[in-house]
Enzyme design. Structure first.
Site, short mmCIF file in Angstrom:
data_model
loop_
_atom_site.label_atom_id
_atom_site.label_comp_id
_atom_site.label_asym_id
_atom_site.label_seq_id
_atom_site.Cartn_x
_atom_site.Cartn_y
_atom_site.Cartn_z
N HIS A 106 0.70 -1.23 -0.19
CA HIS A 106 -0.12 0.06 0.11
C HIS A 106 0.86 1.28 0.18
CE1 HIS A 106 -3.37 2.51 0.92
NE2 HIS A 106 -2.93 3.07 1.96
N ASP A 144 0.70 5.12 0.04
CA ASP A 144 -0.21 6.23 0.21
C ASP A 144 0.25 7.28 -0.92
OD1 ASP A 144 -2.02 5.72 2.13
OD2 ASP A 144 -0.51 5.91 3.72
N ASP A 164 -7.69 0.93 2.90
CA ASP A 164 -7.28 2.10 3.91
C ASP A 164 -8.21 3.48 3.61
OD1 ASP A 164 -6.50 3.54 6.20
OD2 ASP A 164 -4.50 3.89 4.91
N HIS A 219 -7.22 9.43 -0.10
CA HIS A 219 -7.71 9.45 1.10
C HIS A 219 -6.97 10.04 2.39
CE1 HIS A 219 -5.57 5.40 1.30
NE2 HIS A 219 -5.10 5.86 2.39
#
Length: 1084
Positions: free
Chosen positions: A299, A301, A412, A627
């Protein structure tokens, strides 16, 4: 019995389990008192640290001026540029030394590495390692091909397995970003960054490893994990501990050959024979169900504790490492999402994208999943934005990989809109994955595998990894928790384990893949008390297995409506400027597409629809919906240097392109022709509408010693001079009072500003907590109150409140003239300026005590409404003490109600008789200056008779879509009438655009160039009821289709009726909360 002795001369004791268990860690521990007397002694055969002979390192610092932008392109020059300059002798590389600091934060250091392998090492033909740890992030670059090979990230990833070399010579570059995997936080990763942080070179070693000793380390580690993690009543637990102790007894720290003996012993006693092989996953009891499926991921970001600019480098570092691992581990499969990240990789490293990554996709080891442009927030973006997330993401995947994703990958994010299932289904997606709900801080979400059903009844096959993480380290405990914490195992027995370093990228390591082989080997040998772990099955195969075992999902439990996240509720409000710019950007690009579509259809040979420019603007809007960015949880440099300037540029460029359309219309209609304003919303004529010329009541204002009284023939409101609040809102026709200032905790009045203490348990920018609801103070220090405006069109009163010595609120409460028959016009509009907001950990809200009682309030969400409780009956109700909304919140009973409209806010709450709009927060981490400064906010009170209706929907839209564009009067009818909506008023004509595959547009996102001219029209049912209507157009219509969100699949052909010589009619039939896209093909 002949072997059993008659007498016992050698008594044995029963091992004391606690002592024997505590002993085990010593064997592989590099620290502690005895590493040289245990296995760590043999991890290396030999090691050469930086000596500038066998290991030579030089460094060059990319210029980084203090106070300059840390994200400008010169801070991260291209690999090609740096290497070419070095090869020409233009760069000053200096010798590096161990412990040398490199920095400051966010700068870039380049290293040249030259290795000379000792001849005796070459003769061993062993796999050699270069170990590197500069405590920052780096990537190995081949100087000939400029391809990345593997990455370094401090202690988490420090090994480069050197390829074979005949002469023992190696030369390569390392590009290092001077930040950690989680940025440069001061003291804590989620604190504001230390902008003067330096990173020290701890390790630059050439290593001849003992692979058997390192293999024994993994064997023993997993064995001792089993001895610790398995149930106490299992023989496998006790046996694992006993074998581990016997290994320690067997090991001889003076005899390296004892390592092999220990390995053989563990395999003989507890593993099967395939513990070092990918074949292990095809062995064991074929009738035993796999209870855990492992899938690699990292993941990343797209921005968080680092900027977008650094994410571009995290992508290539992370994915290059994974592609290298795939060559070594044939069973290894890896998933990555976010079209934006793939596009950045393509732009920055096209050769790696085409020659390394794409082949891994074709070999079914690297899987592009998710279907969205970024892993976006789903609370705050508009409905159209959510639709475009998938439109651009899926079309990018189709263009570059030949297939789209059928799973929405969103591990997430901070809550999940009730319209996501429908938008996904319209985008070719029927599966969903997340895990964030495991963070709920009040209620435990009850399912692991379930059907998530949206507002309109659309469903997604959904899975939440039972291990409650997407960054598992592939420990034995991770596998065991995934099996044991499955909340849906009466329906589906298996769970997904997502492993790999994440958030800051990185992904799985060799060690993780080795550990999983051992875990599966133990399961093959010892039965299902050790979960059967499966690696090598794709995400698609995992979901297909769910369908096979649950009668196509029909046996699974159902969750209806939003997946409300009981945490991070402050993200509806943090970083107010970001959220305001997002609202404006979405409106401006809507207007641009609306006007440009009409111009290109009416005058196709003279005006070309700027599709590629529009798409670039959309990409930036969607990027900023990541997000952490839009919710407001990034560090300051993301907003200061990237996201806010990006959205400001979107607004500016939209306005420039709109001006071009308007100028084009002006030329077509005649430059001297009188102009009229054109709006970009199309409403069907209201049955209630009476023109102002027929019946109009002027706005008036009177005053006495206590109150200002404003009226317009429809409403009367009183403003208390001492309190500065609205004490009365009365309907002059029905005598209904809309406020309740006698009951409940707020008896002061409406538009009452409140400061809440805002010190969450953790995660300042993210969280506001339940206990803060009752820790507040009203703002009542009035500095000034006076009449601001007084004419027949509008009257208003301005009140100035003092919050602190240098922070004020200036609020103007206004009422316009209105028709008695048009209740929609009777808005109480309020403009509030918060001047020099500079508080710490305070939450500013504004309250409205209303004369309404109901068990729910209605909040606008994307393409619909979400109803939420106004009471605290259950813990699930309590958890929703702060919720997300869009342009309006409505609280109504059968006979009347109050809607609160806004132009830039998202947080809200309604409990008892009190409605409360969230305005500003003042969190200090990870951005120490979040929301500081002056803010302009507009909102309105819309009192209405009856329950929530289309009047509120229309009023909220008109309150936001405020822009009028002047076009020649001779063209206004032609423009306005090009496409109109008629029928049930709960149908909203939301957006129009040109068809992406129209060949004449030459879109970069076109997949199949079609020689046609088409308009895409999005409509939706807004209030939850079946609706019938029609689109009318004077254009010559060839065909009309109801299609998917990607503009690729046709659901049905629509019959067009020729109603008169003036227009064609296109029938619309929508189910409750249905979103529909119509493709209208017209004559060129």
């Amino acid at each position: 019995m002949s072997g059993y002795g008659e007498r016992n001369y050698d008594p044995q004791f029963r091992p004391v389990r606690g002592i024997y268990a505590s002993r085990l860690q010593q064997f592989i521990d590099r620290g502690g008192d005895f590493p040289d007397l245990n296995l760590p002694k043999f991890y290396d055969v030999e090691r050469i640290s930086l000596d500038q002979k066998h290991v030579k390192i030089w460094w060059h610092q990319i210029e980084f001026k203090h106070g300059s932008s840390p994200v400008s392109p010169d801070k991260r020059p291209s690999w090609k540029e740096v290497i070419e300059q070095d090869q020409k002798g233009k760069l000053d590389f200096k010798e590096a030394r161990k412990s040398q600091p490199f920095g400051p934060s966010w700068s870039t250091t380049w290293f040249k590495v030259e290795l000379t392998v000792p001849s005796k090492w070459l003769n061993s033909r062993e796999q050699l390692i270069f170990e590197w740890n500069c405590n920052n992030e780096g990537v190995v670059i081949d100087p000939e091909t400029l391809l990345p090979i593997t990455a370094f990230s401090g202690g988490e990833r420090s090994e480069y397995l050197l390829p074979p070399s005949k002469n023992g010579k190696y030369f390569f570059y390392i590009e290092a970003g001077n930040n950690g995997m989680f940025g440069c936080g001061q003291g804590s990763t989620i604190n504001p960054p230390d902008d003067n942080r330096y990173f020290h070179l701890d390790k630059a070693d050439l290593v001849l490893p003992d692979w058997e000793a390192r293999g024994l380390r993994i064997d023993y580690w997993m064995l001792t994990d089993a001895s610790r993690e398995l149930p106490d009543d299992s023989w496998q637990k006790q046996r694992a501990r006993q074998i581990a102790n016997e290994v320690m007894d067997m090991f001889d720290y003076n005899d390296r050959s004892s390592v092999i003996a220990c390995r053989k012993f563990i395999q003989k006693e507890y593993f099967d024979e395939f513990s070092d092989s990918s074949d292990v996953y095809s062995k064991g009891d074929v009738n035993q169900l796999s209870s855990v499926y492992g899938m690699g991921n990292c993941h990343i970001d797209t921005a968080w504790l680092w900027p977008f600019a650094e994410t571009r480098r995290k992508i290539v570092r992370s994915w290059a490492s994974q592609c290298t691992l795939m060559d070594e581990f044939p069973e290894y499969q890896f998933v990555a999402s976010q079209g934006q990240q793939f596009k950045w990789l393509l732009e920055d490293h096209p050769e790696f994208f085409k020659n390394v990554l794409v082949p891994k996709v074709q070999q079914s080891q690297f899987f592009a999943v998710g279907g969205s442009w970024v892993e976006n927030d789903t609370n705050i973006p508009s409905g159209e934005s959510l639709a475009r997330q998938f439109f651009f993401g899926q079309r990018f995947f189709l263009h570059h990989f030949g297939s789209k994703s059928d799973i929405f990958w969103l591990p997430d994010t901070f809550g999940y809109s009730s319209q996501i299932p429908q938008i996904c289904r319209l985008s070719g997606i029927n599966k969903f994955l997340t895990q964030k709900l495991s963070w709920n801080n009040i209620n435990s979400f009850p399912h692991s595998t379930f059907n998530w059903v949206g507002l309109d009844g659309s469903q997604l096959l959904s899975h939440m990894p039972p291990g409650n993480t997407y960054t598992a380290d592939s420990h034995f405990g991770d596998v065991l928790r995934t099996a044991k914490q499955n909340k849906s195992n009466e329906f589906y027995e298996s769970g997904l384990m997502l492993y790999g370093k994440g958030d800051g990228g990185g992904g799985p390591t060799r060690e993780m893949l080795e550990k999983m082989r051992r875990i599966r080997s133990m399961s093959n040998r010892n039965g299902n008390v050790i979960p059967k772990l499966q690696v090598g099955k794709s995400i698609g195969e995992f979901y297909e297995n769910i369908l096979e075992r649950t009668d196509n999902g029909q046996n699974l439990p159902t969750w209806e409506g939003e997946l409300y996240f009981e945490f991070h509720r402050g993200t509806y409000t943090t970083q107010a400027q970001m959220k305001k710019l997002m609202r404006i950007s979405q409106i401006k690009i809507h207007d641009l597409e609306w006007l440009a579509t009409k111009a290109s259809i009416l005058y196709g040979s003279e005006y070309k629809y700027p599709v590629n420019e529009i798409n670039k603007l959309w990409e930036n809007i969607l990027l900023c919906q990541f997000h952490d960015v839009l919710p407001g949880t990034c560090i300051e440099i993301v907003y200061k240097y990237e996201a806010i300037p990006m959205l400001e540029n979107v607004v500016k460029r939209c306005e420039e392109l709109i001006d071009k359309v308007v100028s084009f219309f002006s030329k077509k209609g005649g430059m001297l022709e009188k102009s009229e304003p054109v709006k970009t919303l199309t409403w069907q004529p209201s049955s209630k509408s009476i023109s102002l010329q027929e019946k109009n009541d002027n706005a008036t204002i009177t005053e006495d010693s206590s109150f200002y009284t404003l009226g317009n023939g429809r409403l009367k409101l009183s403003i208390d001079k001492k309190k500065g609040t609205i004490s009365q809102i009365s309907d002059l026709v029905t005598d209904v009072e809309y406020l309740d200032c006698k009951n409940g905790r707020n008896q002061l009045g409406a538009n009452q500003f409140v400061l809440f203490d805002d010190k969450p348990l953790n995660w300042q920018a993210w969280d506001t907590e339940l206990y803060s609801v009752n820790q507040y103070k009203y703002i009542n220090d009035i500095e000034d109150i006076n009449v601001k405006c007084n004419d027949k069109h509008r009257c208003s009163v301005e009140i100035i409140f003092r919050i602190s010595k240098d922070c004020k609120i200036k609020t103007e409460i206004g009422l316009k003239a209105a028709s008695l028959s048009e209740s929609y016009d009777s808005l109480i509009d309020i403009s509030t300026s918060v001047i020099n907001w500079n508080l710490r950990n305070q939450f500013l809200k504004v309250e409205f005590p209303v004369n309404v009682r109901n068990e729910f309030a209605s909040y606008e969400t994307q393409f619909g409404i979400t109803r939420r409780p106004t009471h605290y009956n259950t813990s699930w109700d309590v958890a929703k003490f702060e919720v997300c909304h869009h342009k309006f919140a409505d609280y109504s009973d059968f006979s009347k109600g109050v809607s609160i409209l806004n132009n830039c806010k998202y947080g809200f709450s309604t409990h008892g008789n009190l409605m409360r709009l969230s305005l500003l927060r003042s969190a200090k981490a990870p951005d120490a200056h979040a929301d500081m400064g002056t803010h302009e906010i507009k909102y309105a009170i819309y009192p209405h008779m009856g329950s929530l209706s289309t009047d509120t929907v229309r009023a909220a839209h008109d309150f936001n879509y405020i822009y009028n564009y002047p076009v020649p009067k001779t063209l206004t009818s032609q423009i306005n009438d090009l496409l109109t909506i008629h029928g049930d008023e709960n149908i909203v004509l939301s957006n129009i655009k040109r068809g992406e595959d129209d060949a004449e547009l030459e879109s970069e996102y076109a997949l199949e160039k079609k020689h046609e001219r088409s308009i895409m029209v999005r409509v939706f049912e807004s209030l939850g009821g079946e609706a019938f209507g029609e689109l009318r157009t004077p254009l010559k219509v060839k065909e009309v289709y109801k299609i998917d969100n990607l503009e690729l699949e046709t659901f049905e052909s629509v019959r067009v009726s020729v109603e008169s010589a003036n227009f064609n009619s296109i029938p619309i039939h929508l189910k409750p909360f249905e979103i529909a896209l119509y493709k209208i093909v017209v004559d060129k």
